[in-house]
Design a protein around this motif. Structure first.
Motif, PDB file in Angstrom:
ATOM      1  N   LEU A  17      42.613  85.141  67.557  1.00 50.34           N
ATOM      2  CA  LEU A  17      42.198  84.984  68.922  1.00 50.34           C
ATOM      3  C   LEU A  17      40.607  85.531  68.905  1.00 50.34           C
ATOM      4  N   GLN A  18      40.117  86.068  67.942  1.00 48.93           N
ATOM      5  CA  GLN A  18      38.624  86.531  67.964  1.00 48.93           C
ATOM      6  C   GLN A  18      37.780  85.042  67.746  1.00 48.93           C
ATOM      7  N   ARG A  19      38.109  84.412  66.430  1.00 56.20           N
ATOM      8  CA  ARG A  19      37.574  83.117  66.337  1.00 56.20           C
ATOM      9  C   ARG A  19      37.569  82.229  67.574  1.00 56.20           C
ATOM     10  N   MET A  20      38.782  81.948  68.021  1.00 56.22           N
ATOM     11  CA  MET A  20      38.893  80.953  69.199  1.00 56.22           C
ATOM     12  C   MET A  20      38.179  81.572  70.417  1.00 56.22           C
ATOM     13  N   GLY A  21      37.891  82.854  70.594  1.00 57.12           N
ATOM     14  CA  GLY A  21      37.242  83.238  71.601  1.00 57.12           C
ATOM     15  C   GLY A  21      35.684  83.053  71.551  1.00 57.12           C
ATOM     16  N   VAL A  22      35.247  83.154  70.321  1.00 53.28           N
ATOM     17  CA  VAL A  22      33.852  83.036  70.012  1.00 53.28           C
ATOM     18  C   VAL A  22      33.517  81.518  70.259  1.00 53.28           C
ATOM     19  N   ILE A  23      34.429  80.667  69.716  1.00 55.37           N
ATOM     20  CA  ILE A  23      34.371  79.042  70.000  1.00 55.37           C
ATOM     21  C   ILE A  23      34.390  78.693  71.506  1.00 55.37           C
ATOM     22  N   GLY A  24      35.084  79.522  72.101  1.00 57.61           N
ATOM     23  CA  GLY A  24      35.297  79.110  73.652  1.00 57.61           C
ATOM     24  C   GLY A  24      34.237  79.474  74.300  1.00 57.61           C
ATOM     25  N   LEU A  25      33.547  80.865  74.111  1.00 58.46           N
ATOM     26  CA  LEU A  25      32.426  81.255  74.834  1.00 58.46           C
ATOM     27  C   LEU A  25      31.117  80.420  74.488  1.00 58.46           C
ATOM     28  N   ILE A  26      31.123  79.618  73.236  1.00 62.12           N
ATOM     29  CA  ILE A  26      29.807  78.943  72.905  1.00 62.12           C
ATOM     30  C   ILE A  26      30.127  77.790  73.685  1.00 62.12           C
ATOM     31  N   TYR A  27      31.392  77.024  73.636  1.00 64.09           N
ATOM     32  CA  TYR A  27      31.609  75.849  74.485  1.00 64.09           C
ATOM     33  C   TYR A  27      31.192  76.080  75.910  1.00 64.09           C
ATOM     34  N   PHE A  28      31.722  77.072  76.507  1.00 65.33           N
ATOM     35  CA  PHE A  28      31.365  77.409  78.168  1.00 65.33           C
ATOM     36  C   PHE A  28      30.006  77.703  78.296  1.00 65.33           C
ATOM     37  N   SER A  29      29.105  78.335  77.159  1.00 64.40           N
ATOM     38  CA  SER A  29      27.981  78.511  77.469  1.00 64.40           C
ATOM     39  C   SER A  29      27.319  77.210  77.539  1.00 64.40           C
ATOM     40  N   PHE A  30      27.496  76.361  76.610  1.00 52.94           N
ATOM     41  CA  PHE A  30      26.903  74.918  76.401  1.00 52.94           C
ATOM     42  C   PHE A  30      27.056  74.153  77.803  1.00 52.94           C
ATOM     43  N   LEU A  31      28.258  74.231  78.196  1.00 49.82           N
ATOM     44  CA  LEU A  31      28.960  73.701  79.508  1.00 49.82           C
ATOM     45  C   LEU A  31      28.028  74.117  80.470  1.00 49.82           C
ATOM     46  N   ILE A  32      27.945  75.409  80.852  1.00 54.95           N
ATOM     47  CA  ILE A  32      27.175  76.084  81.924  1.00 54.95           C
ATOM     48  C   ILE A  32      25.651  75.586  81.848  1.00 54.95           C
ATOM     49  N   THR A  33      25.155  75.666  80.677  1.00 51.35           N
ATOM     50  CA  THR A  33      23.667  75.318  80.617  1.00 51.35           C
ATOM     51  C   THR A  33      23.314  73.690  80.924  1.00 51.35           C
ATOM     52  N   ASN A  34      24.155  73.094  80.300  1.00 49.50           N
ATOM     53  CA  ASN A  34      24.276  71.591  80.723  1.00 49.50           C
ATOM     54  C   ASN A  34      24.469  71.488  82.393  1.00 49.50           C
ATOM     55  N   TYR A  35      25.429  72.267  82.901  1.00 50.67           N
ATOM     56  CA  TYR A  35      25.731  71.831  84.448  1.00 50.67           C
ATOM     57  C   TYR A  35      24.289  72.403  85.094  1.00 50.67           C
ATOM     58  N   LEU A  36      23.794  73.436  84.888  1.00 49.29           N
ATOM     59  CA  LEU A  36      22.425  73.722  85.572  1.00 49.29           C
ATOM     60  C   LEU A  36      21.342  72.788  85.311  1.00 49.29           C
ATOM     61  N   GLY A  37      21.359  72.010  84.057  1.00 49.91           N
ATOM     62  CA  GLY A  37      20.343  71.180  84.051  1.00 49.91           C
ATOM     63  C   GLY A  37      20.807  69.586  84.602  1.00 49.91           C
ATOM     64  N   ALA A  58      41.304  72.659  75.629  1.00 50.93           N
ATOM     65  CA  ALA A  58      42.252  74.099  76.033  1.00 50.93           C
ATOM     66  C   ALA A  58      43.504  73.813  75.607  1.00 50.93           C
ATOM     67  N   PHE A  59      44.140  72.724  75.771  1.00 54.17           N
ATOM     68  CA  PHE A  59      45.428  72.373  75.582  1.00 54.17           C
ATOM     69  C   PHE A  59      45.641  72.358  74.021  1.00 54.17           C
ATOM     70  N   PHE A  60      44.551  71.638  73.262  1.00 51.46           N
ATOM     71  CA  PHE A  60      44.670  71.281  71.800  1.00 51.46           C
ATOM     72  C   PHE A  60      44.478  72.944  71.187  1.00 51.46           C
ATOM     73  N   PHE A  61      43.504  73.661  71.600  1.00 52.06           N
ATOM     74  CA  PHE A  61      43.474  75.007  71.237  1.00 52.06           C
ATOM     75  C   PHE A  61      44.724  75.876  71.156  1.00 52.06           C
ATOM     76  N   PHE A  62      45.441  75.729  72.320  1.00 51.02           N
ATOM     77  CA  PHE A  62      46.493  76.472  72.455  1.00 51.02           C
ATOM     78  C   PHE A  62      47.721  75.986  71.521  1.00 51.02           C
ATOM     79  N   ARG A  63      47.756  74.736  71.313  1.00 49.82           N
ATOM     80  CA  ARG A  63      48.700  74.102  70.633  1.00 49.82           C
ATOM     81  C   ARG A  63      48.380  74.430  69.019  1.00 49.82           C
ATOM     82  N   ASN A  64      47.236  74.435  68.688  1.00 56.25           N
ATOM     83  CA  ASN A  64      46.686  74.733  67.387  1.00 56.25           C
ATOM     84  C   ASN A  64      47.214  76.204  66.896  1.00 56.25           C
ATOM     85  N   PHE A  65      46.789  77.107  68.054  1.00 57.59           N
ATOM     86  CA  PHE A  65      47.100  78.500  67.880  1.00 57.59           C
ATOM     87  C   PHE A  65      48.556  78.730  67.761  1.00 57.59           C
ATOM     88  N   GLN A  66      49.332  78.232  68.500  1.00 52.87           N
ATOM     89  CA  GLN A  66      50.885  78.466  68.330  1.00 52.87           C
ATOM     90  C   GLN A  66      51.205  77.749  66.926  1.00 52.87           C
TER      91      GLN A  66
END
Length: 191
Positions: A17-37, A58-66
């Motif tokens: 959960l910690q690893r996937m949380g960090v990856i998700g945070l990086i992805y969403f920060s990338f997405l927000i940064t690009n959205y603002l640009g 998100a679906f693939f992350f959840f499936r991989n997690f399970q």
């Protein structure tokens, strides 16, 4: 007498959960940064593209997690009088090891998991993240009559490696960005 040792799935789940949380945070920060640009007239098209992609990820992350949790929950180690069997959680695969072939046993930490290293003449086997590691150690020690040596890594050894890896980059950055050297950054590129 056969004893079964299971993996510590709760500790593994927390780390995952910690690893996937960090990856998700990086992805969403990338997405927000690009959205603002993106220019205001193109923001709807941007969302039409990246929201479905984000849902798919998100679906693939959840499936991989399970799937990873299932593998850890179903995996086990059986220790009999003179045989050790490690069953993988992904199927009926089994590693069988004759305890008479073991030449040495050591223990250390690997990526914050406690680990037992069992060496034979031919190979080295690793057993980590067991729920009852002290019991496994004692049982293995009594079955093989071999001492368990503890391997400790010193912080100074890790710091020496880190310094040796980063010193060339720091020196190059200093030489390029220090105004009196008059070096161009292109000197660092290999032709």
């Amino acid at each position: 007498m056969k004893e079964i040792f299971r993996y510590d799935d709760q500790f593994f789940k927390n780390r995952l959960l910690q690893r996937m949380g960090v990856i998700g945070l990086i992805y969403f920060s990338f997405l927000i940064t690009n959205y603002l640009g993106v220019p205001p007239e193109n923001k709807i098209e941007f969302l039409k593209i990246f929201l479905p992609v984000s849902a798919l990820l998100a679906f693939f992350f959840f499936r991989n997690f399970q799937k990873q949790l299932k593998i850890v929950r179903e995996g086990k180690i059986e220790l009999e009088e003179k045989t050790l069997r490690q069953f993988s959680g992904s199927g009926n695969e089994c590693l069988e090891l004759d305890l008479n072939e073991i030449t040495s046993i050591s223990k250390d930490n690997f990526k914050s998991y406690s680990r037992i290293l069992v060496e034979t003449v031919d190979k080295e086997f690793s057993f980590l993240n067991l729920a009852d590691m002290p019991k496994f150690e004692n049982r293995l020690k009594s079955a093989t009559n071999l001492p368990i040596t503890e391997i400790k890594f010193e912080l100074k050894d890790i710091l020496k490696k880190a310094v040796s890896y980063f010193v060339p980059s720091i020196v190059c950055a200093f030489l390029v960005f220090y105004p009196r050297t008059n070096l161009d950054i292109r000197i660092l590129y290999l032709a």
